[in-house]
Design a protein around this motif. Structure first.
Motif, PDB file in Angstrom:
ATOM      1  N   TRP A  15       0.812  -1.216   0.000  1.00  0.00           N
ATOM      2  CA  TRP A  15       0.000   0.000   0.000  1.00  0.00           C
ATOM      3  C   TRP A  15       0.847   1.269   0.000  1.00  0.00           C
ATOM      4  O   TRP A  15       0.400   2.325  -0.454  1.00  0.00           O
ATOM      5  CB  TRP A  15      -0.920   0.008   1.232  1.00  0.00           C
ATOM      6  N   SER A  16       2.093   1.159   0.486  1.00  0.00           N
ATOM      7  CA  SER A  16       2.969   2.332   0.532  1.00  0.00           C
ATOM      8  C   SER A  16       3.942   2.372  -0.647  1.00  0.00           C
ATOM      9  O   SER A  16       4.902   3.133  -0.630  1.00  0.00           O
ATOM     10  CB  SER A  16       3.752   2.341   1.851  1.00  0.00           C
ATOM     11  N   SER A  17       3.687   1.506  -1.641  1.00  0.00           N
ATOM     12  CA  SER A  17       4.537   1.395  -2.837  1.00  0.00           C
ATOM     13  C   SER A  17       5.917   0.827  -2.528  1.00  0.00           C
ATOM     14  O   SER A  17       6.845   0.982  -3.314  1.00  0.00           O
ATOM     15  CB  SER A  17       4.683   2.756  -3.536  1.00  0.00           C
ATOM     16  N   THR A  18       6.053   0.158  -1.378  1.00  0.00           N
ATOM     17  CA  THR A  18       7.291  -0.526  -1.035  1.00  0.00           C
ATOM     18  C   THR A  18       7.304  -1.906  -1.692  1.00  0.00           C
ATOM     19  O   THR A  18       6.313  -2.637  -1.635  1.00  0.00           O
ATOM     20  CB  THR A  18       7.428  -0.687   0.492  1.00  0.00           C
ATOM     21  N   ILE A  19       8.424  -2.254  -2.328  1.00  0.00           N
ATOM     22  CA  ILE A  19       8.538  -3.551  -2.981  1.00  0.00           C
ATOM     23  C   ILE A  19       8.867  -4.614  -1.938  1.00  0.00           C
ATOM     24  O   ILE A  19       9.842  -4.486  -1.191  1.00  0.00           O
ATOM     25  CB  ILE A  19       9.626  -3.529  -4.071  1.00  0.00           C
ATOM     26  N   ARG A  20       8.042  -5.671  -1.907  1.00  0.00           N
ATOM     27  CA  ARG A  20       8.239  -6.741  -0.932  1.00  0.00           C
ATOM     28  C   ARG A  20       8.221  -8.100  -1.629  1.00  0.00           C
ATOM     29  O   ARG A  20       7.752  -8.215  -2.764  1.00  0.00           O
ATOM     30  CB  ARG A  20       7.153  -6.696   0.146  1.00  0.00           C
TER      31      ARG A  20
ATOM     32  N   ALA B 105       2.526 -12.095  -6.909  1.00  0.00           N
ATOM     33  CA  ALA B 105       3.622 -11.374  -7.559  1.00  0.00           C
ATOM     34  C   ALA B 105       3.122 -10.501  -8.703  1.00  0.00           C
ATOM     35  O   ALA B 105       2.324 -10.934  -9.536  1.00  0.00           O
ATOM     36  CB  ALA B 105       4.650 -12.367  -8.080  1.00  0.00           C
ATOM     37  N   THR B 106       3.601  -9.272  -8.716  1.00  0.00           N
ATOM     38  CA  THR B 106       3.335  -8.366  -9.837  1.00  0.00           C
ATOM     39  C   THR B 106       4.642  -7.932 -10.506  1.00  0.00           C
ATOM     40  O   THR B 106       4.619  -7.265 -11.543  1.00  0.00           O
ATOM     41  CB  THR B 106       2.577  -7.112  -9.360  1.00  0.00           C
ATOM     42  N   SER B 107       5.781  -8.295  -9.906  1.00  0.00           N
ATOM     43  CA  SER B 107       7.081  -7.986 -10.501  1.00  0.00           C
ATOM     44  C   SER B 107       8.076  -9.062 -10.082  1.00  0.00           C
ATOM     45  O   SER B 107       7.795  -9.879  -9.201  1.00  0.00           O
ATOM     46  CB  SER B 107       7.568  -6.598 -10.073  1.00  0.00           C
ATOM     47  N   ALA B 108       9.232  -9.055 -10.728  1.00  0.00           N
ATOM     48  CA  ALA B 108      10.260 -10.048 -10.413  1.00  0.00           C
ATOM     49  C   ALA B 108      11.634  -9.467 -10.690  1.00  0.00           C
ATOM     50  O   ALA B 108      11.807  -8.642 -11.589  1.00  0.00           O
ATOM     51  CB  ALA B 108      10.046 -11.318 -11.225  1.00  0.00           C
ATOM     52  N   GLU B 109      12.593  -9.901  -9.880  1.00  0.00           N
ATOM     53  CA  GLU B 109      13.998  -9.542 -10.100  1.00  0.00           C
ATOM     54  C   GLU B 109      14.771 -10.834 -10.304  1.00  0.00           C
ATOM     55  O   GLU B 109      14.686 -11.745  -9.480  1.00  0.00           O
ATOM     56  CB  GLU B 109      14.546  -8.773  -8.904  1.00  0.00           C
ATOM     57  N   VAL B 110      15.511 -10.909 -11.417  1.00  0.00           N
ATOM     58  CA  VAL B 110      16.192 -12.149 -11.785  1.00  0.00           C
ATOM     59  C   VAL B 110      17.665 -11.866 -12.048  1.00  0.00           C
ATOM     60  O   VAL B 110      18.007 -10.922 -12.766  1.00  0.00           O
ATOM     61  CB  VAL B 110      15.556 -12.786 -13.045  1.00  0.00           C
ATOM     62  N   VAL B 111      18.532 -12.692 -11.469  1.00  0.00           N
ATOM     63  CA  VAL B 111      19.973 -12.608 -11.705  1.00  0.00           C
ATOM     64  C   VAL B 111      20.386 -13.816 -12.531  1.00  0.00           C
ATOM     65  O   VAL B 111      20.054 -14.963 -12.180  1.00  0.00           O
ATOM     66  CB  VAL B 111      20.761 -12.576 -10.381  1.00  0.00           C
ATOM     67  N   ILE B 112      21.112 -13.574 -13.632  1.00  0.00           N
ATOM     68  CA  ILE B 112      21.564 -14.658 -14.493  1.00  0.00           C
ATOM     69  C   ILE B 112      23.084 -14.559 -14.675  1.00  0.00           C
ATOM     70  O   ILE B 112      23.658 -13.471 -14.596  1.00  0.00           O
ATOM     71  CB  ILE B 112      20.860 -14.635 -15.862  1.00  0.00           C
ATOM     72  N   LYS B 113      23.723 -15.721 -14.916  1.00  0.00           N
ATOM     73  CA  LYS B 113      25.182 -15.760 -15.041  1.00  0.00           C
ATOM     74  C   LYS B 113      25.600 -16.605 -16.237  1.00  0.00           C
ATOM     75  O   LYS B 113      24.939 -17.578 -16.599  1.00  0.00           O
ATOM     76  CB  LYS B 113      25.809 -16.344 -13.764  1.00  0.00           C
ATOM     77  N   ASN B 114      26.740 -16.206 -16.808  1.00  0.00           N
ATOM     78  CA  ASN B 114      27.372 -16.986 -17.865  1.00  0.00           C
ATOM     79  C   ASN B 114      28.873 -16.714 -17.783  1.00  0.00           C
ATOM     80  O   ASN B 114      29.356 -15.711 -18.306  1.00  0.00           O
ATOM     81  CB  ASN B 114      26.828 -16.604 -19.235  1.00  0.00           C
ATOM     82  N   GLY B 115      29.603 -17.588 -17.074  1.00  0.00           N
ATOM     83  CA  GLY B 115      31.025 -17.354 -16.865  1.00  0.00           C
ATOM     84  C   GLY B 115      31.242 -16.115 -16.015  1.00  0.00           C
ATOM     85  O   GLY B 115      30.690 -15.985 -14.924  1.00  0.00           O
ATOM     86  N   ASP B 116      32.044 -15.162 -16.540  1.00  0.00           N
ATOM     87  CA  ASP B 116      32.288 -13.928 -15.795  1.00  0.00           C
ATOM     88  C   ASP B 116      31.256 -12.854 -16.112  1.00  0.00           C
ATOM     89  O   ASP B 116      31.383 -11.711 -15.682  1.00  0.00           O
ATOM     90  CB  ASP B 116      33.700 -13.400 -16.077  1.00  0.00           C
ATOM     91  N   ARG B 117      30.226 -13.228 -16.862  1.00  0.00           N
ATOM     92  CA  ARG B 117      29.147 -12.292 -17.163  1.00  0.00           C
ATOM     93  C   ARG B 117      27.977 -12.505 -16.204  1.00  0.00           C
ATOM     94  O   ARG B 117      27.593 -13.642 -15.926  1.00  0.00           O
ATOM     95  CB  ARG B 117      28.660 -12.450 -18.604  1.00  0.00           C
ATOM     96  N   GLN B 118      27.434 -11.415 -15.713  1.00  0.00           N
ATOM     97  CA  GLN B 118      26.276 -11.485 -14.824  1.00  0.00           C
ATOM     98  C   GLN B 118      25.358 -10.316 -15.122  1.00  0.00           C
ATOM     99  O   GLN B 118      25.810  -9.186 -15.309  1.00  0.00           O
ATOM    100  CB  GLN B 118      26.715 -11.436 -13.359  1.00  0.00           C
ATOM    101  N   ARG B 119      24.044 -10.589 -15.151  1.00  0.00           N
ATOM    102  CA  ARG B 119      23.064  -9.557 -15.462  1.00  0.00           C
ATOM    103  C   ARG B 119      21.912  -9.625 -14.458  1.00  0.00           C
ATOM    104  O   ARG B 119      21.605 -10.699 -13.912  1.00  0.00           O
ATOM    105  CB  ARG B 119      22.482  -9.722 -16.883  1.00  0.00           C
TER     106      ARG B 119
END
Length: 222
Positions: free
Chosen positions: A59-64, A72-86
């Motif tokens: 309700w306070s626009s804080t992401i939880r 869920a209405t959003s997502a954060e994803v970390v991906i890796k490939n060797g020394d590459r990370q996004r």
């Protein structure tokens, strides 16, 4: 003709209400997570998915962190490939669709070289403070009229307000560096480039603008 328009307007309104209801209800977070993973694998088949955080905005626009009670209405994803990370940020559209809203490298060879960012903050201080001395010691950013500060409030309830530079950042060799404002040396930081790229409190500036800011404050420091 008017009847046709009314019928069309009715079905359009019903369609929009249905979409809003579906958006509010949403699929279970576990199912949404699977859809997010499928989308990432299609977009980056050569990358390993290191982390998936399903989120919602309260309700306070804080992401939880989302669960089945708070879908869920959003997502954060970390991906890796060797020394590459996004790090990718996704938003749920309508009922089931997921869209990538941001996609940037964290560190490594994909980080652009010599990218500069400024982190600003708005400060407010009481009237008992020596404002002139205060703005001289802070890295104050003048407003559009060239003023270093202004008074906010009225009568007995007022304070001085100014905008200053909290930090300067630059990228080099796939890493992020922050300027030490006392020594004017660049120091390695744990901040990720994807954070600079995604969050609104970091504003990109040119290398020339950053160097000009540093020169001005080096003069004041002498």
């Amino acid at each position: 003709m008017k009847l046709i328009k009314r019928i069309g307007a009715f079905f359009y309104a019903a369609f929009m209400v249905t979409l809003i209801i579906l958006q509010l209800l949403g699929p279970k977070t576990k199912k949404s997570r699977k859809r997010v993973i499928r989308k990432i694998r299609r977009t980056y088949p050569d990358y390993e998915i290191a982390e998936v955080i399903m989120q919602y905005s309260d309700w306070s626009s804080t992401i939880r962190t989302a669960d089945d009670e708070h879908k869920a209405t959003s997502a954060e994803v970390v991906i890796k490939n060797g020394d590459r990370q996004r790090t990718l940020h996704l938003e749920r559209r309508f009922y089931w669709m997921w869209r990538i809203e941001s996609d940037a490298p964290d560190h490594g060879p994909d980080v652009p070289e010599d990218a500069y960012f400024v982190e600003k903050e708005v400060a407010s201080i009481g009237r008992k403070i020596d404002i002139e001395a205060c703005v001289r010691s802070a890295w104050v950013i003048p407003d559009e009229d060239g003023k270093l500060y202004h008074v906010s409030g009225n009568d007995d309830h007022w304070c001085y307000v100014y905008t200053c530079i909290r930090n300067l950042y630059k990228t080099q060799g796939g890493q992020v560096y922050v300027l030490n404002k006392e020594t004017f040396e660049w120091e390695l930081t744990e901040l990720l480039y994807s954070e600079l790229d995604y969050y609104g409190n970091y504003d990109p500036i040119s290398k020339e603008e950053a160097e000009q800011i540093i020169r001005e404050h080096q003069k004041e420091d002498r």
